[in-house]
Design an enzyme around this catalytic site. Structure first.
Site, PDB file in Angstrom:
ATOM      1  N   GLY A   1      10.347  15.868  27.220  1.00  0.00           N
ATOM      2  CA  GLY A   1      11.291  15.753  28.321  1.00  0.00           C
ATOM      3  C   GLY A   1      11.129  14.417  29.010  1.00  0.00           C
ATOM      4  O   GLY A   1      10.038  13.831  29.011  1.00  0.00           O
TER       5      GLY A   1
ATOM      6  N   GLN B   1      11.993   8.587  35.715  1.00  0.00           N
ATOM      7  CA  GLN B   1      10.840   8.015  35.015  1.00  0.00           C
ATOM      8  C   GLN B   1      11.152   6.673  34.365  1.00  0.00           C
ATOM      9  O   GLN B   1      10.243   5.934  34.028  1.00  0.00           O
ATOM     10  CB  GLN B   1      10.322   8.983  33.957  1.00  0.00           C
ATOM     11  CG  GLN B   1       9.701  10.236  34.540  1.00  0.00           C
ATOM     12  CD  GLN B   1       9.294  11.175  33.440  1.00  0.00           C
ATOM     13  OE1 GLN B   1      10.086  12.010  33.010  1.00  0.00           O
ATOM     14  NE2 GLN B   1       8.059  11.040  32.979  1.00  0.00           N
TER      15      GLN B   1
ATOM     16  N   CYS C   1       2.306  14.528  31.058  1.00  0.00           N
ATOM     17  CA  CYS C   1       3.481  13.804  31.550  1.00  0.00           C
ATOM     18  C   CYS C   1       3.455  12.379  31.004  1.00  0.00           C
ATOM     19  O   CYS C   1       2.404  11.734  31.004  1.00  0.00           O
ATOM     20  CB  CYS C   1       3.463  13.790  33.073  1.00  0.00           C
ATOM     21  SG  CYS C   1       4.876  12.956  33.816  1.00  0.00           S
ATOM     22  N   LEU C   2       4.616  11.898  30.577  1.00  0.00           N
ATOM     23  CA  LEU C   2       4.698  10.529  30.071  1.00  0.00           C
ATOM     24  C   LEU C   2       4.403   9.507  31.166  1.00  0.00           C
ATOM     25  O   LEU C   2       3.998   8.389  30.867  1.00  0.00           O
ATOM     26  CB  LEU C   2       6.078  10.272  29.457  1.00  0.00           C
ATOM     27  CG  LEU C   2       6.421  11.156  28.244  1.00  0.00           C
ATOM     28  CD1 LEU C   2       7.829  10.850  27.744  1.00  0.00           C
ATOM     29  CD2 LEU C   2       5.402  10.992  27.131  1.00  0.00           C
TER      30      LEU C   2
ATOM     31  N   HIS D   1       9.487  20.930  35.262  1.00  0.00           N
ATOM     32  CA  HIS D   1       8.702  19.692  35.353  1.00  0.00           C
ATOM     33  C   HIS D   1       9.634  18.492  35.550  1.00  0.00           C
ATOM     34  O   HIS D   1       9.410  17.656  36.439  1.00  0.00           O
ATOM     35  CB  HIS D   1       7.872  19.547  34.068  1.00  0.00           C
ATOM     36  CG  HIS D   1       7.083  18.289  33.977  1.00  0.00           C
ATOM     37  ND1 HIS D   1       5.710  18.270  34.096  1.00  0.00           N
ATOM     38  CD2 HIS D   1       7.459  17.000  33.769  1.00  0.00           C
ATOM     39  CE1 HIS D   1       5.280  17.019  33.958  1.00  0.00           C
ATOM     40  NE2 HIS D   1       6.325  16.241  33.755  1.00  0.00           N
ATOM     41  N   GLU D   2      10.676  18.401  34.721  1.00  0.00           N
ATOM     42  CA  GLU D   2      11.594  17.250  34.809  1.00  0.00           C
ATOM     43  C   GLU D   2      12.400  17.293  36.104  1.00  0.00           C
ATOM     44  O   GLU D   2      12.668  16.249  36.708  1.00  0.00           O
ATOM     45  CB  GLU D   2      12.519  17.190  33.595  1.00  0.00           C
ATOM     46  CG  GLU D   2      11.810  17.034  32.263  1.00  0.00           C
ATOM     47  CD  GLU D   2      10.786  15.916  32.195  1.00  0.00           C
ATOM     48  OE1 GLU D   2      10.939  14.881  32.887  1.00  0.00           O
ATOM     49  OE2 GLU D   2       9.803  16.068  31.447  1.00  0.00           O
TER      50      GLU D   2
ATOM     51  N   HIS E   1      10.569  15.687  38.848  1.00  0.00           N
ATOM     52  CA  HIS E   1      10.711  14.223  38.842  1.00  0.00           C
ATOM     53  C   HIS E   1      11.956  13.802  39.614  1.00  0.00           C
ATOM     54  O   HIS E   1      11.930  12.809  40.358  1.00  0.00           O
ATOM     55  CB  HIS E   1      10.806  13.682  37.416  1.00  0.00           C
ATOM     56  CG  HIS E   1       9.495  13.526  36.727  1.00  0.00           C
ATOM     57  ND1 HIS E   1       8.520  12.671  37.164  1.00  0.00           N
ATOM     58  CD2 HIS E   1       9.003  14.136  35.616  1.00  0.00           C
ATOM     59  CE1 HIS E   1       7.471  12.746  36.355  1.00  0.00           C
ATOM     60  NE2 HIS E   1       7.740  13.632  35.406  1.00  0.00           N
TER      61      HIS E   1
END
Length: 169
Positions: free
Chosen positions: A49, A54, A94-95, A136-137, A140
């Site tokens: 994701g 991000q 997480c990225l 999660h996304e 963000h």
């Protein structure tokens, strides 16, 4: 398509609350290209994701594909969670927080309403890893990171570990 730079914690831009996408914006070729670039970036990272925040685009959309073979790419524009059921604890990464994983409690089953990449409204009931990824996304998009669910001490340890890794790189 192009790989995009992913912002990393503690970059303050990750704390920016994203604004809604106007339906008319979905007809813009540049936004459609951005969706494709985000998928390419997410797959290359590798991740499941990626929220627009991000990649320093503070609009309310995200791309997700939780399949092993990357066969179900999903775009969520202006997502809203309408219903939540149960709880699950999932070890998240997480990225934007590379190499760090922690248990986070999230809703087990969610119903999300959104627009797809062409502006078509849809409703999706999700559970398991897809439900976790959507939540999660969406965090963000609200300027929140999974490390915010950690204690202040653990969050500071993450900040120091990432700073050390950046200095070593």
């Amino acid at each position: 398509m192009a790989l995009l730079p992913i912002l990393e914690f503690p970059d303050p831009r990750l704390r920016t609350k994203a604004v809604a996408v106007a339906p008319s914006e979905l007809a813009e070729p540049a936004l459609q290209r951005l969706f494709d670039d985000m998928f390419e970036t997410m797959y290359d990272a590798p991740g499941i994701g990626l929220a627009a925040s991000q990649v320093d685009v503070h609009k309310r959309f995200m791309v997700i594909d939780v399949t092993e073979d990357k066969s179900r790419p999903l775009v969520f524009v202006n997502p809203v969670i309408g219903a939540r059921q149960g709880e699950q604890v999932y070890q998240e990464g997480c990225l934007s927080v590379p190499g760090i994983y922690a248990d986070v409690t999230r809703s087990d089953v969610i119903t999300v309403d959104a627009l797809d990449r062409h502006g078509v409204p849809f409703t999706l009931e999700a559970d398991g890893v897809l439900a976790v990824c959507i939540q999660h996304e969406m965090d963000h998009l609200d300027g929140k990171l999974f490390v915010d669910y950690l204690s202040p001490l653990k969050r500071e340890m993450v900040r120091k570990k990432l700073a050390k890794a950046r200095r070593a790189a």
